[in-house]
Design an enzyme around this catalytic site. Structure first.
Site, PDB file in Angstrom:
ATOM      1  N   HIS A  72      27.819  10.770 -29.330  1.00  0.00           N
ATOM      2  CA  HIS A  72      27.723  10.785 -28.038  1.00  0.00           C
ATOM      3  C   HIS A  72      26.480  11.546 -28.146  1.00  0.00           C
ATOM      4  CE1 HIS A  72      31.945  13.468 -26.070  1.00  0.00           C
ATOM      5  NE2 HIS A  72      32.291  12.046 -26.542  1.00  0.00           N
ATOM      6  N   TYR A 201      29.636  21.983 -20.749  1.00  0.00           N
ATOM      7  CA  TYR A 201      28.829  22.896 -20.245  1.00  0.00           C
ATOM      8  C   TYR A 201      28.200  23.169 -19.007  1.00  0.00           C
ATOM      9  CZ  TYR A 201      27.383  22.828 -25.864  1.00  0.00           C
ATOM     10  OH  TYR A 201      27.855  22.629 -26.750  1.00  0.00           O
ATOM     11  N   PRO A 293      29.057  30.186 -29.968  1.00  0.00           N
ATOM     12  CA  PRO A 293      29.027  28.875 -30.961  1.00  0.00           C
ATOM     13  C   PRO A 293      28.476  28.487 -29.520  1.00  0.00           C
ATOM     14  CG  PRO A 293      31.610  30.031 -30.404  1.00  0.00           C
ATOM     15  CD  PRO A 293      30.097  30.962 -29.937  1.00  0.00           C
ATOM     16  N   LYS A 297      26.008  24.949 -33.730  1.00  0.00           N
ATOM     17  CA  LYS A 297      24.936  25.124 -34.552  1.00  0.00           C
ATOM     18  C   LYS A 297      26.228  25.665 -36.518  1.00  0.00           C
ATOM     19  CE  LYS A 297      21.861  23.268 -33.619  1.00  0.00           C
ATOM     20  NZ  LYS A 297      21.836  21.958 -33.495  1.00  0.00           N
ATOM     21  N   TYR A 385      19.782  20.376 -30.467  1.00  0.00           N
ATOM     22  CA  TYR A 385      21.628  20.425 -29.784  1.00  0.00           C
ATOM     23  C   TYR A 385      21.570  19.617 -31.505  1.00  0.00           C
ATOM     24  CZ  TYR A 385      26.027  20.230 -28.000  1.00  0.00           C
ATOM     25  OH  TYR A 385      26.684  20.124 -28.210  1.00  0.00           O
TER      26      TYR A 385
END
Ligand code: APR
Ligand code: PHB
Length: 391
Positions: A72, A201, A293, A297, A385
């Site tokens: 991704h 998100y 979450p 990580k 990220y």
């Protein structure tokens, strides 16, 4: 029973550590209290940082991940019915993440360990860690009803948040830093193709929602729910309706529904135990730290810990110098606190606190607006990220 490194817990931390040590010619025994089927069924997150992918590959555990994992190159942030894509490679000089479930990582590592590794005992519960301050720490354990003792040179607690290893740190030495959140995640697995090809998100007045996936045919979705919610309180239709509301956009994007095959609730917590080492006892993964979450990580931090530890053990064996073992806790904690910071930021950026004021809501939107309009702010998110370099 005797070994060099006694490992408590066969989650990703314990399994990867055993694999890394095996590759370096260091003996270990893994004790896992649950049975194999339970460990292989447990649903957890599924985002691997580039560094984690590289480590699994180098450990000879990347074959299926390379075949089935999905690369991704970005995520989508959704707020105010708008969509903003964060392009990872463009912002980080080429970094990306891989979607490959933690459950699958564990299955791969278990199969390798049983085939070519040292002993991995299921239904073997460590009862306590003794003698961490001496030369020969010991782990009394119960294996399929029988009591036994594992004598080691080192003990590594990879036994998760509820394990026994952390309890062997004397009170005067342990320092705990923690925060709980007044919300949790209701997660589902559904037999339907993901409605978007990257993770979404979403920040919504009704609460956070996340669209993720396990494969081109299986979706993983989450809804923010009040802490203490039980999965059974939500029926399938209510879940889809609420996901639809929170993920809704102004364009023609649609959420596809499918049969829900699994439902569970994940609590949200930030937690760090310092130090991560006492004498010959080391903590790794969830045994030492928990992140909510939202930043994905947890698994990546566990991988970072055990890579650092394996390297330190090898260094000591090859040079006789304990310097890397002595630095283990401080080295890991630097990375851990960066992940704590990022996970907290992502969580408070996207969730609706029950006591949130209109001011708080406007601030969240301003923070999102900033990410969507400033390359510097967006780069900060993309770097965290996709992951800070492994130790
Ligand atoms: N004896 C033996 N095994 C134990 C004991 C014990 N006393 N206590 C716990 N365990 C086992 C658990 O059954 C579990 O399989 O330790 C393992 C810990 O595994 P995880 O909880 O998966 O922790 P870790 O390997 O650190 O992985 C971190 O897991 O929770 C996620 O978000 C987290 O992705 C991160 C990852
Ligand atoms: C998941 O797919 O389970 C997942 C993905 C991203 C997260 C958390 C969980 O931030």
């Amino acid at each position: 029973m005797r070994t060099t490194v006694g490992i408590i817990g066969a989650g990703p931390a314990g399994l990867l550590l055993a694999r890394l040590l095996r590759r370096a010619g260091i003996e270990s025994v893994v004790l896992e209290s649950r049975d194999r089927a339970y460990v292989e069924r447990r649903q957890r997150a599924g985002i691997l940082e580039q560094g984690t992918v590289d480590v699994l590959r180098a450990a000879g555990a990347g074959e299926r991940m390379d075949r089935e994992g999905l690369r991704h190159d970005g995520i989508e942030l959704r707020f105010d019915r708008r969509r903003h894509r964060v392009d990872f490679p463009g912002l980080t000089g080429g970094r990306s993440v891989t979607v490959y479930a933690q459950t699958e990582v564990c299955k791969d590592l278990i199969a390798l360990q049983l085939e070519e590794g040292g002993p991995l005992l299921f239904e073997a519960e460590a009862l306590v860690v003794e003698g961490a301050e001496g030369d020969r720490p010991r782990i009394p354990f119960r294996h399929q009803g029988r009591e036994d003792v594992l004598e080691c040179e080192y003990v590594v607690g990879c036994d998760g948040f509820w394990g026994v290893a952390r309890k062997a740190f004397p009170d005067g030495i342990s320092r705990v830093f923690e925060r709980s959140y007044p919300y949790a995640w209701l997660g589902i697995l559904a037999d339907v193709a993901p409605s978007h090809d990257e993770l979404v998100y979403a920040r919504h007045e009704r609460g956070f929602a996340l669209l993720s996936m396990r494969s081109p045919a299986v979706s993983r979705l989450y809804l923010q729910v009040p802490a203490g919610t039980e999965a059974g309180q939500w029926d399938d239709k209510e879940i889809w309706e609420e996901l639809e509301r929170r993920l809704e956009t102004d364009d023609d994007w649609r959420l596809e529904r499918g049969p829900i095959t699994q439902k569970s609730v994940t609590p949200m917590r930030s937690f760090v135990h310092e130090p991560m080492r006492h004498g010959r006892l080391f903590l790794a993964g969830d045994a030492a730290h928990i992140v909510p979450p939202t930043g994905a990580k947890g698994l990546n931090l566990a991988a970072g810990d055990v890579v650092t530890l394996a390297r330190a053990l090898v260094h000591e064996r090859e040079t006789g110098s304990p310097e890397l073992l002595d630095a283990y806790s401080a080295t890991c904690l630097r990375r851990v606190w960066q992940a704590e910071r990022f996970s907290y930021d992502m969580t408070t950026l996207l969730h609706r606190a029950p006591d949130a004021t209109p001011f708080d809501a406007r601030l969240q939107l301003a923070r999102l607006e900033r990410i969507a309009s400033s390359r510097a702010a967006e780069t900060d998110l993309a770097e965290a990220y996709t992951g800070f370099p492994l130790a």
